[in-house]
Scaffold this motif. Structure first.
Motif, mmCIF file in Angstrom:
data_model
loop_
_atom_site.group_PDB
_atom_site.id
_atom_site.type_symbol
_atom_site.label_atom_id
_atom_site.label_comp_id
_atom_site.label_asym_id
_atom_site.label_seq_id
_atom_site.Cartn_x
_atom_site.Cartn_y
_atom_site.Cartn_z
ATOM 1 N N UNK A 163 7.330 37.931 14.527
ATOM 2 C CA UNK A 163 7.968 36.877 15.153
ATOM 3 C C UNK A 163 6.632 35.752 15.286
ATOM 4 N N UNK A 164 5.404 36.018 15.695
ATOM 5 C CA UNK A 164 4.190 35.364 16.100
ATOM 6 C C UNK A 164 3.824 34.688 14.587
ATOM 7 N N UNK A 165 4.073 35.583 13.583
ATOM 8 C CA UNK A 165 3.559 35.265 12.170
ATOM 9 C C UNK A 165 4.547 33.784 11.818
ATOM 10 N N UNK A 166 5.830 34.095 12.323
ATOM 11 C CA UNK A 166 6.336 32.803 11.695
ATOM 12 C C UNK A 166 6.239 31.610 12.749
ATOM 13 N N UNK A 168 3.123 30.590 13.386
ATOM 14 C CA UNK A 168 1.643 30.471 13.416
ATOM 15 C C UNK A 168 1.730 29.524 12.137
ATOM 16 N N UNK A 169 1.163 28.394 12.300
ATOM 17 C CA UNK A 169 1.196 27.295 11.081
ATOM 18 C C UNK A 169 0.117 27.810 10.182
ATOM 19 N N UNK A 170 -1.041 28.470 10.633
ATOM 20 C CA UNK A 170 -1.943 28.839 9.648
ATOM 21 C C UNK A 170 -2.075 30.367 9.096
ATOM 22 N N UNK A 171 -0.731 31.015 9.420
ATOM 23 C CA UNK A 171 -0.575 32.474 9.092
ATOM 24 C C UNK A 171 -0.955 32.753 7.631
ATOM 25 N N UNK A 172 -0.289 31.711 6.730
ATOM 26 C CA UNK A 172 -0.570 31.936 5.251
ATOM 27 C C UNK A 172 -1.893 31.113 4.702
ATOM 28 N N UNK A 173 -2.657 30.750 5.681
ATOM 29 C CA UNK A 173 -3.925 30.267 5.109
ATOM 30 C C UNK A 173 -4.927 31.338 5.187
ATOM 31 N N UNK A 174 -5.289 31.564 3.555
ATOM 32 C CA UNK A 174 -6.122 32.871 3.733
ATOM 33 C C UNK A 174 -7.595 32.237 3.307
ATOM 34 N N UNK A 175 -7.850 31.196 3.779
ATOM 35 C CA UNK A 175 -9.244 30.947 3.879
ATOM 36 C C UNK A 175 -10.164 31.601 5.039
ATOM 37 N N UNK A 176 -11.492 31.804 4.667
ATOM 38 C CA UNK A 176 -12.120 32.618 5.579
ATOM 39 C C UNK A 176 -11.840 32.211 7.268
ATOM 40 N N UNK A 177 -12.103 30.970 7.482
ATOM 41 C CA UNK A 177 -12.231 30.559 8.808
ATOM 42 C C UNK A 177 -10.814 30.688 9.551
ATOM 43 N N UNK A 186 -3.797 37.252 17.110
ATOM 44 C CA UNK A 186 -3.229 38.420 16.863
ATOM 45 C C UNK A 186 -3.915 39.139 18.028
ATOM 46 N N UNK A 187 -5.292 39.244 18.121
ATOM 47 C CA UNK A 187 -5.855 40.422 19.130
ATOM 48 C C UNK A 187 -5.660 39.832 20.697
ATOM 49 N N UNK A 188 -5.705 38.578 20.811
ATOM 50 C CA UNK A 188 -5.580 37.951 22.137
ATOM 51 C C UNK A 188 -3.859 38.161 22.543
ATOM 52 N N UNK A 189 -3.049 38.013 21.543
ATOM 53 C CA UNK A 189 -1.652 38.086 21.880
ATOM 54 C C UNK A 189 -1.278 39.669 22.132
ATOM 55 N N UNK A 251 -0.229 38.115 4.524
ATOM 56 C CA UNK A 251 -0.880 37.375 5.782
ATOM 57 C C UNK A 251 -1.564 38.558 6.767
ATOM 58 N N UNK A 252 -2.433 37.960 7.400
ATOM 59 C CA UNK A 252 -3.147 38.825 8.241
ATOM 60 C C UNK A 252 -2.177 39.494 9.252
ATOM 61 N N UNK A 253 -1.155 38.647 9.792
ATOM 62 C CA UNK A 253 -0.148 39.710 10.527
ATOM 63 C C UNK A 253 0.510 40.473 9.762
ATOM 64 N N UNK A 254 0.962 40.310 8.581
ATOM 65 C CA UNK A 254 1.227 41.466 7.844
ATOM 66 C C UNK A 254 0.578 42.680 7.642
ATOM 67 N N UNK A 255 -0.915 42.561 7.492
ATOM 68 C CA UNK A 255 -1.671 43.435 7.074
ATOM 69 C C UNK A 255 -2.068 44.298 8.259
ATOM 70 N N UNK A 256 -1.811 43.606 9.724
ATOM 71 C CA UNK A 256 -2.017 44.666 10.841
ATOM 72 C C UNK A 256 -0.990 45.375 10.819
ATOM 73 N N UNK A 257 0.160 44.717 10.899
ATOM 74 C CA UNK A 257 1.403 45.451 11.008
ATOM 75 C C UNK A 257 1.575 46.759 9.897
ATOM 76 N N UNK A 258 0.926 46.533 8.965
ATOM 77 C CA UNK A 258 1.151 47.473 7.920
ATOM 78 C C UNK A 258 0.108 48.681 8.294
ATOM 79 N N UNK A 259 -0.864 48.389 8.702
ATOM 80 C CA UNK A 259 -1.830 49.124 9.286
ATOM 81 C C UNK A 259 -1.288 50.272 10.677
#
Length: 415
Positions: A163-166, A168-177, A186-189, A251-259
């Motif tokens: 839900x949070x991924x949906x 987040x406007x930068x969720x699919x932006x895979x640039x380093x920053x 994610x960690x704060x949420x 996305x990082x959200x999916x990475x964390x959910x997978x882990x």
């Protein structure tokens, strides 16, 4: 070279540095596949893939690191990391002993160091004004009858992440920053969800303290320490799952959910639960020896869970850090007294030292966190490492594709 990924016998022999007869021997042992050439059955061709695999295996026996570096596709998945190092019984984060990290840095600063190579970036990355409030997501969980105790659990984290991924406007932006910013988000949420309805303009450890130990400000440093000791431990199975997800470009959200999904399985989640069950059996300090001996007589598969990490012959430094600090600060706490009695009994009977899972179980009981939150605190801390590994994998642009060896029935070939 023969076309379509096959070699002549002489070409295969030249690549491996062996005689042609040795190639025939490899074929008979099933190490190299062969097929008839267009010139007929008397002329065979030999799989380039199998020849390369044998060459890699030989190189790895001589000098494994260089040979394995770029051969994930050859069933030798060696992944590079600059996050944690285990060497001579010591643990280092980014080259710094964990004992120093726990004193020098907050969890946010460690995350910034791992993600951006500069701990000073923590203030900007974790600025609460850059991240959405957790209140909306807390209400969603309440709407499906998840109570406060369950907020500090892996299932709650897994419900909210998509839900949070949906949102987040930068969720699919895979640039380093952007990845680092998503990691902080994610960690704060998830920390805010775990803490409950508390202020969000404070640190991660302060949120957990306000939520679970509002009358004990001393606990702030212990929540911080717990997150730090859980941050990374080279490439464990859940971390490997995170690397695979990142290699696929999720996305990082999916990475964390997978882990987290991998973490909830029996390898980690089941083991953590067995540690909790063991502590439940030892109801008072004077029962520690009796319970341990009873478990030994019953030939439990793991008679004393939570002890004996083979990577650390002199004891897991993560457990030692947390337990020693707890013993010093809260010497009269019933949970601490019990934990210390168990630790001393196990060492006297078996010569074993506590692992991090035991330390976290004692930590959870002392601070009266809900059942199941041991894995919750572990996951929150490990997000630091998972995002760091994701950043590394995104940069590498390298597929993680182990080689598969077929072991089923022989094909029924047409004659």
């Amino acid at each position: 070279m023969v076309e379509d990924g096959f070699l002549t016998a002489q070409e295969a022999a030249d690549e491996l540095g062996v005689k042609v007869g040795t190639i025939y021997a490899y074929v008979s042992r099933g190490l190299i596949r062969s097929r008839a050439s267009q010139e007929g059955q008397r002329h065979r061709q030999y799989s380039q893939d199998d020849v390369t695999r044998l060459l890699v295996r030989r190189q790895m026996r001589v000098n494994p690191d260089p040979a394995a570096k770029d051969v994930l596709q050859w069933a030798a998945p060696v992944l590079e990391t600059g996050i944690s190092l285990i060497e001579d019984g010591h643990l280092y984060y980014c080259g710094i002993p964990i004992e120093e990290v726990a004193v020098m840095l907050s969890a946010e600063e460690l995350a910034a160091l791992v993600w951006t190579e500069d701990a000073a970036n923590a203030r900007s990355l974790f600025d609460f004004r850059r991240h959405p409030s957790a209140s909306k997501y807390r209400r969603k969980l309440q709407g499906i009858d998840i109570d406060r105790n369950d907020l500090f659990s892996l299932p709650s984290f897994q419900i909210i992440l998509p839900i949070a991924m949906a949102d987040d406007p930068i969720a699919f932006d895979l640039r380093h920053d952007s990845i680092a910013l998503s990691g902080a988000r994610i960690l704060r949420l998830l920390t805010s969800l775990a803490a409950g309805d508390v202020r969000e303009d404070i640190s991660l450890a302060e949120m957990l303290q306000r939520g679970w130990q509002p009358g004990d400000e001393r606990s702030i440093r212990f929540f911080d320490m717990a997150l730090i000791i859980c941050a990374d431990h080279q490439v464990k199975l859940a971390t490997f799952a995170a690397r695979v997800a990142a290699a696929l470009g999720t996305t990082p959200y999916s990475v964390i959910n997978t882990a987290i999904t991998a973490l909830s399985g029996p390898e980690q989640g089941g083991y953590t639960e067995s540690v909790e069950v063991f502590l439940d059996e030892v109801k008072t300090p004077d029962q520690a020896v009796e319970v341990i001996c009873s478990r030994l007589r019953r030939s439990e598969s793991i008679p004393v869970p939570g002890f004996n990490n083979p990577l650390y012959p002199e004891g897991d430094p993560r457990a030692r850090l947390l337990l020693d600090a707890l013993y010093a600060e809260y010497p009269n706490s019933p949970a601490i007294v019990l934990g210390r009695a168990i630790q001393e009994a196990v060492h006297a009977l078996r010569g074993e030292h506590p692992k991090m899972e035991f330390a976290l179980a004692v930590f959870r009981r002392h601070f009266e966190l809900p059942p199941g939150s041991t894995l919750g605190i572990f996951a929150l801390g490990r997000i630091i490492g998972w995002i760091g590994h994701a950043i590394k994998q995104y940069r590498a642009k390298q597929t993680i594709q182990p080689r598969i060896r077929y072991t089923g029935p022989a094909p029924q070939r047409q004659t």
